[in-house]
Design a protein around this motif. Structure first.
Motif, PDB file in Angstrom:
ATOM      1  N   TRP A   3       0.809  -1.209   0.000  1.00 37.57           N
ATOM      2  CA  TRP A   3       0.000   0.000   0.000  1.00 37.57           C
ATOM      3  C   TRP A   3       0.844   1.262   0.000  1.00 37.57           C
ATOM      4  O   TRP A   3       0.447   2.288  -0.572  1.00 37.57           O
ATOM      5  CB  TRP A   3      -0.939  -0.008   1.200  1.00 37.57           C
ATOM      6  CG  TRP A   3      -1.990  -1.059   1.071  1.00 37.57           C
ATOM      7  CD1 TRP A   3      -2.027  -2.266   1.698  1.00 37.57           C
ATOM      8  CD2 TRP A   3      -3.133  -1.019   0.225  1.00 37.57           C
ATOM      9  NE1 TRP A   3      -3.123  -2.975   1.300  1.00 37.57           N
ATOM     10  CE2 TRP A   3      -3.831  -2.235   0.398  1.00 37.57           C
ATOM     11  CE3 TRP A   3      -3.642  -0.094  -0.661  1.00 37.57           C
ATOM     12  CZ2 TRP A   3      -5.003  -2.529  -0.269  1.00 37.57           C
ATOM     13  CZ3 TRP A   3      -4.813  -0.390  -1.328  1.00 37.57           C
ATOM     14  CH2 TRP A   3      -5.474  -1.595  -1.133  1.00 37.57           C
ATOM     15  N   LEU A   4       1.998   1.193   0.626  1.00 39.95           N
ATOM     16  CA  LEU A   4       2.843   2.390   0.683  1.00 39.95           C
ATOM     17  C   LEU A   4       3.342   2.780  -0.706  1.00 39.95           C
ATOM     18  O   LEU A   4       3.347   3.967  -1.065  1.00 39.95           O
ATOM     19  CB  LEU A   4       4.026   2.149   1.617  1.00 39.95           C
ATOM     20  CG  LEU A   4       4.919   3.347   1.893  1.00 39.95           C
ATOM     21  CD1 LEU A   4       4.104   4.480   2.503  1.00 39.95           C
ATOM     22  CD2 LEU A   4       6.061   2.968   2.794  1.00 39.95           C
ATOM     23  N   GLU A   5       3.711   1.775  -1.512  1.00 38.52           N
ATOM     24  CA  GLU A   5       4.155   2.064  -2.873  1.00 38.52           C
ATOM     25  C   GLU A   5       3.012   2.605  -3.724  1.00 38.52           C
ATOM     26  O   GLU A   5       3.201   3.489  -4.563  1.00 38.52           O
ATOM     27  CB  GLU A   5       4.753   0.816  -3.533  1.00 38.52           C
ATOM     28  CG  GLU A   5       6.136   0.455  -3.018  1.00 38.52           C
ATOM     29  CD  GLU A   5       6.107  -0.370  -1.745  1.00 38.52           C
ATOM     30  OE1 GLU A   5       4.996  -0.715  -1.291  1.00 38.52           O
ATOM     31  OE2 GLU A   5       7.182  -0.665  -1.213  1.00 38.52           O
ATOM     32  N   LEU A   6       1.822   2.067  -3.518  1.00 41.09           N
ATOM     33  CA  LEU A   6       0.655   2.551  -4.256  1.00 41.09           C
ATOM     34  C   LEU A   6       0.367   4.011  -3.910  1.00 41.09           C
ATOM     35  O   LEU A   6       0.104   4.833  -4.799  1.00 41.09           O
ATOM     36  CB  LEU A   6      -0.561   1.685  -3.936  1.00 41.09           C
ATOM     37  CG  LEU A   6      -1.867   2.089  -4.612  1.00 41.09           C
ATOM     38  CD1 LEU A   6      -1.749   1.912  -6.123  1.00 41.09           C
ATOM     39  CD2 LEU A   6      -3.020   1.281  -4.070  1.00 41.09           C
ATOM     40  N   LEU A   7       0.445   4.364  -2.648  1.00 39.45           N
ATOM     41  CA  LEU A   7       0.230   5.749  -2.236  1.00 39.45           C
ATOM     42  C   LEU A   7       1.330   6.668  -2.775  1.00 39.45           C
ATOM     43  O   LEU A   7       1.063   7.813  -3.155  1.00 39.45           O
ATOM     44  CB  LEU A   7       0.158   5.842  -0.716  1.00 39.45           C
ATOM     45  CG  LEU A   7      -1.105   5.264  -0.080  1.00 39.45           C
ATOM     46  CD1 LEU A   7      -1.007   5.325   1.432  1.00 39.45           C
ATOM     47  CD2 LEU A   7      -2.327   6.007  -0.558  1.00 39.45           C
ATOM     48  N   GLN A   8       2.556   6.155  -2.824  1.00 37.99           N
ATOM     49  CA  GLN A   8       3.658   6.947  -3.343  1.00 37.99           C
ATOM     50  C   GLN A   8       3.457   7.244  -4.833  1.00 37.99           C
ATOM     51  O   GLN A   8       3.637   8.382  -5.274  1.00 37.99           O
ATOM     52  CB  GLN A   8       4.973   6.209  -3.130  1.00 37.99           C
ATOM     53  CG  GLN A   8       6.182   6.982  -3.552  1.00 37.99           C
ATOM     54  CD  GLN A   8       7.462   6.212  -3.298  1.00 37.99           C
ATOM     55  OE1 GLN A   8       7.443   5.047  -2.925  1.00 37.99           O
ATOM     56  NE2 GLN A   8       8.583   6.868  -3.496  1.00 37.99           N
ATOM     57  N   VAL A   9       3.071   6.237  -5.595  1.00 39.85           N
ATOM     58  CA  VAL A   9       2.824   6.437  -7.023  1.00 39.85           C
ATOM     59  C   VAL A   9       1.655   7.394  -7.239  1.00 39.85           C
ATOM     60  O   VAL A   9       1.706   8.284  -8.098  1.00 39.85           O
ATOM     61  CB  VAL A   9       2.573   5.077  -7.721  1.00 39.85           C
ATOM     62  CG1 VAL A   9       2.033   5.272  -9.120  1.00 39.85           C
ATOM     63  CG2 VAL A   9       3.847   4.262  -7.752  1.00 39.85           C
ATOM     64  N   ALA A  10       0.607   7.244  -6.448  1.00 37.83           N
ATOM     65  CA  ALA A  10      -0.546   8.141  -6.572  1.00 37.83           C
ATOM     66  C   ALA A  10      -0.157   9.578  -6.239  1.00 37.83           C
ATOM     67  O   ALA A  10      -0.575  10.520  -6.923  1.00 37.83           O
ATOM     68  CB  ALA A  10      -1.674   7.672  -5.661  1.00 37.83           C
ATOM     69  N   GLY A  11       0.654   9.766  -5.223  1.00 39.63           N
ATOM     70  CA  GLY A  11       1.085  11.110  -4.854  1.00 39.63           C
ATOM     71  C   GLY A  11       1.962  11.763  -5.908  1.00 39.63           C
ATOM     72  O   GLY A  11       1.785  12.935  -6.244  1.00 39.63           O
ATOM     73  N   VAL A  12       2.900  11.005  -6.440  1.00 36.90           N
ATOM     74  CA  VAL A  12       3.782  11.549  -7.478  1.00 36.90           C
ATOM     75  C   VAL A  12       2.992  11.857  -8.743  1.00 36.90           C
ATOM     76  O   VAL A  12       3.216  12.871  -9.407  1.00 36.90           O
ATOM     77  CB  VAL A  12       4.941  10.564  -7.759  1.00 36.90           C
ATOM     78  CG1 VAL A  12       5.713  10.964  -8.998  1.00 36.90           C
ATOM     79  CG2 VAL A  12       5.863  10.493  -6.563  1.00 36.90           C
ATOM     80  N   THR A  13       2.022  10.995  -9.075  1.00 33.94           N
ATOM     81  CA  THR A  13       1.187  11.232 -10.244  1.00 33.94           C
ATOM     82  C   THR A  13       0.358  12.500 -10.075  1.00 33.94           C
ATOM     83  O   THR A  13       0.271  13.331 -10.996  1.00 33.94           O
ATOM     84  CB  THR A  13       0.261  10.027 -10.487  1.00 33.94           C
ATOM     85  OG1 THR A  13       1.062   8.857 -10.654  1.00 33.94           O
ATOM     86  CG2 THR A  13      -0.611  10.232 -11.695  1.00 33.94           C
ATOM     87  N   LEU A  14      -0.238  12.670  -8.930  1.00 33.78           N
ATOM     88  CA  LEU A  14      -1.037  13.865  -8.668  1.00 33.78           C
ATOM     89  C   LEU A  14      -0.177  15.125  -8.714  1.00 33.78           C
ATOM     90  O   LEU A  14      -0.547  16.126  -9.340  1.00 33.78           O
ATOM     91  CB  LEU A  14      -1.739  13.742  -7.318  1.00 33.78           C
ATOM     92  CG  LEU A  14      -2.622  14.906  -6.907  1.00 33.78           C
ATOM     93  CD1 LEU A  14      -3.794  15.024  -7.874  1.00 33.78           C
ATOM     94  CD2 LEU A  14      -3.115  14.718  -5.490  1.00 33.78           C
ATOM     95  N   PHE A  15       0.985  15.076  -8.086  1.00 26.89           N
ATOM     96  CA  PHE A  15       1.890  16.224  -8.079  1.00 26.89           C
ATOM     97  C   PHE A  15       2.343  16.567  -9.488  1.00 26.89           C
ATOM     98  O   PHE A  15       2.352  17.740  -9.881  1.00 26.89           O
ATOM     99  CB  PHE A  15       3.103  15.937  -7.181  1.00 26.89           C
ATOM    100  CG  PHE A  15       4.129  17.024  -7.215  1.00 26.89           C
ATOM    101  CD1 PHE A  15       3.923  18.204  -6.533  1.00 26.89           C
ATOM    102  CD2 PHE A  15       5.302  16.871  -7.944  1.00 26.89           C
ATOM    103  CE1 PHE A  15       4.867  19.225  -6.572  1.00 26.89           C
ATOM    104  CE2 PHE A  15       6.247  17.879  -7.991  1.00 26.89           C
ATOM    105  CZ  PHE A  15       6.032  19.054  -7.299  1.00 26.89           C
ATOM    106  N   SER A  16       2.707  15.560 -10.271  1.00 23.61           N
ATOM    107  CA  SER A  16       3.177  15.797 -11.638  1.00 23.61           C
ATOM    108  C   SER A  16       2.072  16.370 -12.513  1.00 23.61           C
ATOM    109  O   SER A  16       2.315  17.289 -13.312  1.00 23.61           O
ATOM    110  CB  SER A  16       3.693  14.500 -12.253  1.00 23.61           C
ATOM    111  OG  SER A  16       4.752  13.989 -11.501  1.00 23.61           O
ATOM    112  N   ALA A  17       0.872  15.841 -12.383  1.00 23.02           N
ATOM    113  CA  ALA A  17      -0.240  16.333 -13.192  1.00 23.02           C
ATOM    114  C   ALA A  17      -0.560  17.786 -12.851  1.00 23.02           C
ATOM    115  O   ALA A  17      -0.749  18.614 -13.756  1.00 23.02           O
ATOM    116  CB  ALA A  17      -1.469  15.453 -12.983  1.00 23.02           C
TER     117      ALA A  17
END
Length: 73
Positions: A3-17
């Motif tokens: 779950w931590l990796e999933l949250l990390q990817v979601a956070g980076v995706t949101l920040f990048s977008a």
């Protein structure tokens, strides 16, 4: 599941977008301001707008590089 990796990817995706949309919007706004006939230095604003567009393009190309498996070999 990790779950931590999933949250990390979601956070980076949101920040990048959000960053890419904000930079593109800033570039469009600077282009519109530079097109105004009453500006004293439209060349500087236009070059800043093009710099924003270039950073957006670089971000998109980097995202494609990360997604397409052919480039990762």
């Amino acid at each position: 599941m990790k779950w931590l990796e999933l949250l990390q990817v979601a956070g980076v995706t949101l920040f990048s977008a959000v960053t890419l949309v904000a930079l593109y919007s800033l570039g469009v706004r600077l282009t519109a301001i530079a097109g105004d006939a009453q500006q004293k230095a439209p060349g500087l604003l236009r070059s800043l707008a093009y710099a924003c567009f270039a950073v957006c393009g670089a971000g998109v190309l980097f995202g494609i590089y990360l997604i397409v498996p052919y480039f990762g070999k």
